[in-house]
Design an enzyme around this catalytic site. Structure first.
Site, mmCIF file in Angstrom:
data_model
loop_
_atom_site.group_PDB
_atom_site.id
_atom_site.type_symbol
_atom_site.label_atom_id
_atom_site.label_comp_id
_atom_site.label_asym_id
_atom_site.label_seq_id
_atom_site.Cartn_x
_atom_site.Cartn_y
_atom_site.Cartn_z
ATOM 1 N N LEU A 68 39.794 32.189 32.898
ATOM 2 C CA LEU A 68 40.934 31.971 32.003
ATOM 3 C C LEU A 68 40.713 32.630 30.629
ATOM 4 C CD1 LEU A 68 41.533 28.154 32.666
ATOM 5 C CD2 LEU A 68 43.098 30.008 33.284
ATOM 6 N N GLY A 84 35.105 32.159 27.713
ATOM 7 C CA GLY A 84 33.746 32.544 27.340
ATOM 8 C C GLY A 84 33.232 33.783 28.061
ATOM 9 N N SER A 115 41.622 38.919 35.121
ATOM 10 C CA SER A 115 41.831 39.243 36.538
ATOM 11 C C SER A 115 42.226 38.008 37.344
ATOM 12 C CB SER A 115 40.584 39.906 37.132
ATOM 13 O OG SER A 115 39.405 39.183 36.847
#
Lengths: 243, 243
Positions: free
Chosen positions: A80, A84, A152
């Protein structure tokens, strides 16, 4: 690429021959106490070993034993927005670039800057990642490993690059809930997406299809970026860098 | 990347030590006729030279003399449609890929297939080549040389990639008149452009800005593709592959 020039090879061969032959002469003198004969042994040794060493090197050119192709690999960080990915990928890249391998860092953010007109609909995202995949394949084909980080969100795109790179494609799922990503999101993108100011925002107004069998799952809700980086490095050392 | 495993290095060192020490023993026996002493010299030689050779190798690790960085380069073929760019670039690439260097072939035609929606206006061409340039720079940065062929009609685009690659950018102007390109054009593109079926066609309905100081000019009106290829290879050997 650092190459060894002919001069370096020659000078190195000569310095070694001097050390080696002086050792032989000293040994023979030690055993037999006759310097002139020891010197004669040394003289002949120089000639014979030049010839034999040359033949030995040539013979080994035809021996395949112990030569190994070091395969380049592609680390593909998916997850998402603000999970990080980029932070961990940067840390992994820094550790890898200290080693003796060609490695390149490719980040969604940077590539997007080159394609300002490409949007975020399903179709556009897929076409965009298809082009990115071709670029990465080109690097990998030329022995450059790649540390890639892209949201992605669709399985289709990730499968396409997996098809190109095959067994050297390492899918790394950087896992964090939407809630925790929101807290991490310093740019306020989630807030703007919730207000409808950003369309097709993964996690809010667009789907994120979780990887089914990633090589690694990094849980950024409970682990620090450094701990996740270590997990990746351990994986690489175990599976990709073994000699 | 082909690496030499530790086993190969070890076995090669052992086979050489056997040959070298047998030579010494034979020499000593030849001079002094005492086999037991010759064997003792050989035994001590093995131990001492293992140590000395190790020290010699370690010392050379700190000597920079004769090490040279082999720079990757970008050959950029520019010219009118159907001037012979791709044919010559293919031939050059084939010759280079037989050598010990990483080299990649990038052709306008193939890249265009990944960008079906990008058109041929001045603005679109410039944005397109900007992206291509970034990809090529990424390859070059990782020691991959590139053989690129693009019509690249504008000085602006060619200057942009020259800025990125600097002295390793080799501009090659494949020169032929519009008339001669037309004759060579098996796909009938020029004809369609003249009829107005293709817009912004370089040489007919769009400008081609000739390179002002290309590294090489290949005259495909008077020279064959093989002759032009040889010109490029000669240039590379003289300026880029010298050791």
């Amino acid at each position: 690429m650092i190459i060894e020039t002919k001069y370096r090879s020659l000078i190195k061969a000569i310095t070694w021959r001097i050390i080696a032959t002086l050792t032989t002469v000293a040994l023979v003198y030690m055993f037999f106490g006759r310097l002139e004969l020891a010197a004669a042994v040394g003289g002949l040794e120089v000639l014979l070993k030049l010839l034999f060493n040359f033949l030995h090197e040539r013979a080994w050119l035809f021996i395949k034993f112990g030569k190994k192709k070091m395969e380049p690999f592609v680390l593909w960080f998916t997850g998402l927005p603000a999970c990080g990915k980029s932070t961990i990928a940067d840390l992994v890249y820094n550790q890898l670039s200290d080693r003796e391998l060609e490695v390149e860092r490719v980040d969604g953010r940077d590539v997007r800057k080159l394609f300002p007109e490409v949007g975020f609909t399903r179709q556009e995202r897929i076409a965009h990642l298809k082009r990115v995949s071709h670029m990465i394949r080109m690097l990998e084909k030329n022995n450059v490993s790649v540390v890639a980080s892209f949201i992605s969100p669709y399985k289709e795109s990730r499968d396409e690059i997996r098809q190109m790179i095959k067994e050297n494609f390492i899918e790394i799922y950087v896992k964090a809930s939407v809630e925790s990503c929101k807290r991490r999101d310093t740019k306020g993108m989630y807030l703007r997406a919730e207000k409808g100011e950003i369309q097709n925002f993964t996690g809010i107004s667009d789907v994120y299809e979780e990887p089914r069998s990633p090589a690694l799952v990094l849980d950024t809700e409970t682990l620090s970026a450094e701990q996740c980086t270590q997990q990746v490095i351990n994986y690489i050392e175990k599976h990709l860098l073994k000699r």
